[in-house]
Write a protein that holds these residues in place. Structure first.
Motif, PDB file in Angstrom:
ATOM      1  N   ARG A 272       0.889  -1.228  -0.152  1.00 61.85           N
ATOM      2  CA  ARG A 272       0.056   0.072  -0.010  1.00 61.85           C
ATOM      3  C   ARG A 272       0.843   1.270  -0.052  1.00 61.85           C
ATOM      4  O   ARG A 272       0.411   2.098  -0.671  1.00 61.85           O
ATOM      5  CB  ARG A 272      -0.933  -0.055   1.049  1.00 61.85           C
ATOM      6  N   TRP A 275       2.225   1.680  -3.466  1.00 64.21           N
ATOM      7  CA  TRP A 275       1.263   2.129  -4.261  1.00 64.21           C
ATOM      8  C   TRP A 275       0.856   3.911  -4.108  1.00 64.21           C
ATOM      9  O   TRP A 275       0.912   4.435  -4.998  1.00 64.21           O
ATOM     10  CB  TRP A 275      -0.009   1.627  -3.914  1.00 64.21           C
ATOM     11  N   GLU A 276       0.946   4.094  -2.833  1.00 65.75           N
ATOM     12  CA  GLU A 276       0.930   5.576  -2.455  1.00 65.75           C
ATOM     13  C   GLU A 276       1.876   6.525  -3.237  1.00 65.75           C
ATOM     14  O   GLU A 276       1.759   7.497  -3.569  1.00 65.75           O
ATOM     15  CB  GLU A 276       0.628   5.717  -0.997  1.00 65.75           C
ATOM     16  N   ALA A 303      -2.431  -5.586  -2.351  1.00 75.21           N
ATOM     17  CA  ALA A 303      -2.578  -4.746  -1.301  1.00 75.21           C
ATOM     18  C   ALA A 303      -3.730  -3.832  -1.067  1.00 75.21           C
ATOM     19  O   ALA A 303      -4.088  -3.181  -0.052  1.00 75.21           O
ATOM     20  CB  ALA A 303      -1.297  -4.063  -1.178  1.00 75.21           C
ATOM     21  N   LEU A 304      -4.481  -3.559  -2.276  1.00 76.92           N
ATOM     22  CA  LEU A 304      -5.718  -2.692  -2.291  1.00 76.92           C
ATOM     23  C   LEU A 304      -7.088  -3.409  -2.080  1.00 76.92           C
ATOM     24  O   LEU A 304      -7.771  -3.012  -1.764  1.00 76.92           O
ATOM     25  CB  LEU A 304      -5.583  -1.957  -3.684  1.00 76.92           C
TER      26      LEU A 304
END
Length: 604
Positions: A272, A275-276, A303-304
């Motif tokens: 996560r 990704w951010e 993760a999402l």
């Protein structure tokens, strides 16, 4: 001398560029107060008119029409009323107009292979014919069509000659200047709108951090999230300035995969936090810039959403993250529902329903139109998809159409097409843009500019080799082309070595040479024969990773005509190699070691 480019701008700068501060002329307290009233009243009235147009149409639509607004389908042919057997085979009706009427379509997508755009003029006639079909069908509420296509520029482009050609996103990343990107998409938008296309599935928000990515590559601006964000916003503003809806793709980010979602089901293993940091910033910037639409990716990001569903069918990703966390209120469109990545887990009927349940608004390029249209219709009638949920998508879809002026006039002036598409001003600007993108990464042999004498151009691309040879000749370096292709045989390699004996320098064009042993052998055979060799990667810049210590190496990010002309100018010493590497190139032996870092480049 090696140089690095200017620093990549921060997100604060991106935000400032997207939302310039209003300038208020001070002409006394009363005038300022009057201006304030106008600024608040006029937008409120405009919002009421917009809301009224949307709600009045939704209220008068049948449920069949409402469901039809969710679908964006392909049609075959370039005459709205002409029969085509391909339409009959897929849809059970013969003409594009009949397809629009049968499914009460909200949109149509154009493809070159569907013969929608044989010429710009033909595209404009088709667009007008389809809009007439949408607006004039008996017993239907008049709602104009979204007419869309994939005009990313570069290697993914649907517009036919003489449309203006641009070198593509990664070349723009090498150019680094948001003005170049804005102008690219502004011109693209003007030419699309001239043929009746009002929605472009571009630009990409994907951050290409994986050199082995088989489907994104040079379609991405960069491996740097901030640079992708800045150029994505510039592209969005360029397109939407021409009343063409921009569509950032592919959410939540397709840049780190080694599987093509057209043929498989990629899994992105970013945490996560990763990704951010990597994938989210461009899409956040696009949302803040007021982009009209975002396209989903048929990828799994555990993760999402740990369910194993593709993002296209994931409520946690589409509704909770894209809408809830990023605050996106525009249209969400699926990538093509014919792709393998979205069809592996569920049947076509269930895919369509689950996409809507996840928060998607438009279902693109459905492979089983009757099955999927009726599945969604039945889901609405049964209550599985609530009327409220359907209404949310209708408001967004009709709002996008209103915002791009389709409520006023969805038609185009067919007589003006030739004055706009591919005009001299557009093409001159495209060449200026391409001239800023060529990257020289190594010149240990001191071959750029080229020495005097004959030049042999060999390697990949029938058209590309011939075009480059012609351009070099035009710029004072007589050249001959000898095509060896993407996987040259030993016979062709031997012939290239023989022909190169008469040349002062040999330019080898490569395409995927980092993993192609035949192309590697061609370059090595020329070097073993003592030839002076200039290697040019004409797609992904990563080819040098498979070519050892090749002494002179350039990247164009494109094999298109504007790029070969820019390359010829660089090789002739007429313009500098101004591009800077928008990705990093890792070593194949040790991926943690960079052969060339982000921003690498040399002046010639």
């Amino acid at each position: 001398m090696s140089v690095t480019d200017r620093p990549v701008p921060s997100h604060d700068r991106i935000a400032r560029a997207a939302f310039p501060r209003r300038r208020v002329l001070q002409a006394g307290l009363a005038a300022a107060a009057g201006a304030a009233v106008l600024q608040t009243t006029a937008p409120a009235e405009a919002a009421m008119r917009r809301e009224g147009w949307i709600r009045s149409r939704i209220a008068r639509m049948s449920v069949e029409q409402q469901v039809g607004q969710l679908f964006v389908m392909r049609v075959y042919g370039n005459d709205a009323t002409a029969s085509d057997n391909r339409n009959m085979n897929e849809y059970g009706v013969a003409s594009p107009a009949e397809i629009v009427a049968k499914y009460h379509l909200g949109g149509v997508i154009y493809f070159a292979w569907a013969d929608n755009l044989p010429t710009p003029a033909a595209g404009a006639r088709l667009s007008n014919g389809l809009q007439r079909a949408a607006l004039a069908a008996p017993g239907k509420v008049a709602v104009p069509l979204t007419i869309s296509t994939d005009q990313e520029t570069g290697i993914v482009a649907r517009m036919p000659d003489p449309a203006t050609v641009f070198p593509g996103a990664m070349a723009l990343g090498a150019g680094r200047d948001p003005e170049l990107t804005h102008d690219t998409y502004e011109i693209t938008g003007a030419e699309l709108r001239a043929v009746g296309v009002n929605n472009d599935y571009a630009p990409l928000g994907d951050v290409n951090v994986n050199p082995a990515n088989p489907v994104i590559g040079v379609r991405s601006f960069s491996a740097d999230p901030a640079l992708v964000a800045e150029l994505l916003v510039a592209g969005v503003n360029g397109l939407q300035s021409q009343q063409v809806s921009a569509t950032a793709k592919h959410f939540p980010g397709h840049g780190d995969t080694d599987v093509d979602s057209h043929t498989g089901f990629p899994v992105i293993h970013h945490t996560r936090e990763e990704w951010e940091t990597i994938d989210a910033p461009p899409f956040r910037a696009a949302v803040e810039a007021g982009i009209d639409a975002i396209m989903t990716a048929h990828i799994n990001v555990p993760a999402l959403d740990p369910s194993g569903d593709p993002a296209t069918l994931s409520k946690p990703i589409i509704t909770d993250i894209l809408r809830g966390e990023l605050g996106f209120t525009g249209v969400v469109v699926t990538d093509s529902l014919g792709m393998a990545g979205v069809r592996e887990k569920y049947g076509d009927a269930e895919v369509a329903i689950r996409a809507v349940e996840a928060g998607v608004d438009q279902l693109l390029n459905t492979p089983a139109a009757d099955v999927q249209y009726n599945a969604v219709l039945d889901a609405v009638r049964s209550g599985r998809i609530s009327r409220r949920r359907l209404d949310e998508s209708l408001v967004r879809i009709l709002g996008m159409k209103y915002d791009r002026g389709l409520h006023r006039d969805p038609f185009v002036d067919e007589s003006a097409v030739d004055e706009i598409v591919g005009n001299a001003t557009h093409k001159a600007r495209a060449q200026e843009i391409a001239d800023q993108t060529i990257t020289l990464l190594r010149d240990d042999a001191d071959l750029v500019p080229l020495p005097a004498g004959e030049v042999l151009v060999t390697g990949y691309g029938d058209t590309t080799t011939v075009n480059l040879a012609a351009s070099l000749s035009d710029h004072g370096h007589p050249a001959q082309a000898f095509v060896t292709g993407s996987s040259p045989s030993q016979t062709l390699i031997n012939s290239a070595v023989t022909r190169s004996a008469a040349a002062a320098v040999t330019v080898v064009l490569t395409y995927g040479a980092d993993t192609n042993t035949a192309q590697q052998q061609l370059v090595q055979a020329l070097r073993d024969a003592g030839r002076k060799v200039v290697v040019v990667a004409v797609r992904n810049p990563y080819d040098i990773a498979g070519l050892g210590d090749t002494p002179t190496y350039l990247a164009t990010y494109s094999w298109l005509s504007v790029s070969t002309e820019a390359l010829a100018k660089v090789l002739a010493g007429e313009i500098p190699a101004a591009g800077r590497l928008p990705v990093s190139i890792p070593s194949q032996a040790d991926p943690d070691t960079e052969l060339f870092g982000f921003g690498a480049g040399m002046d010639n």
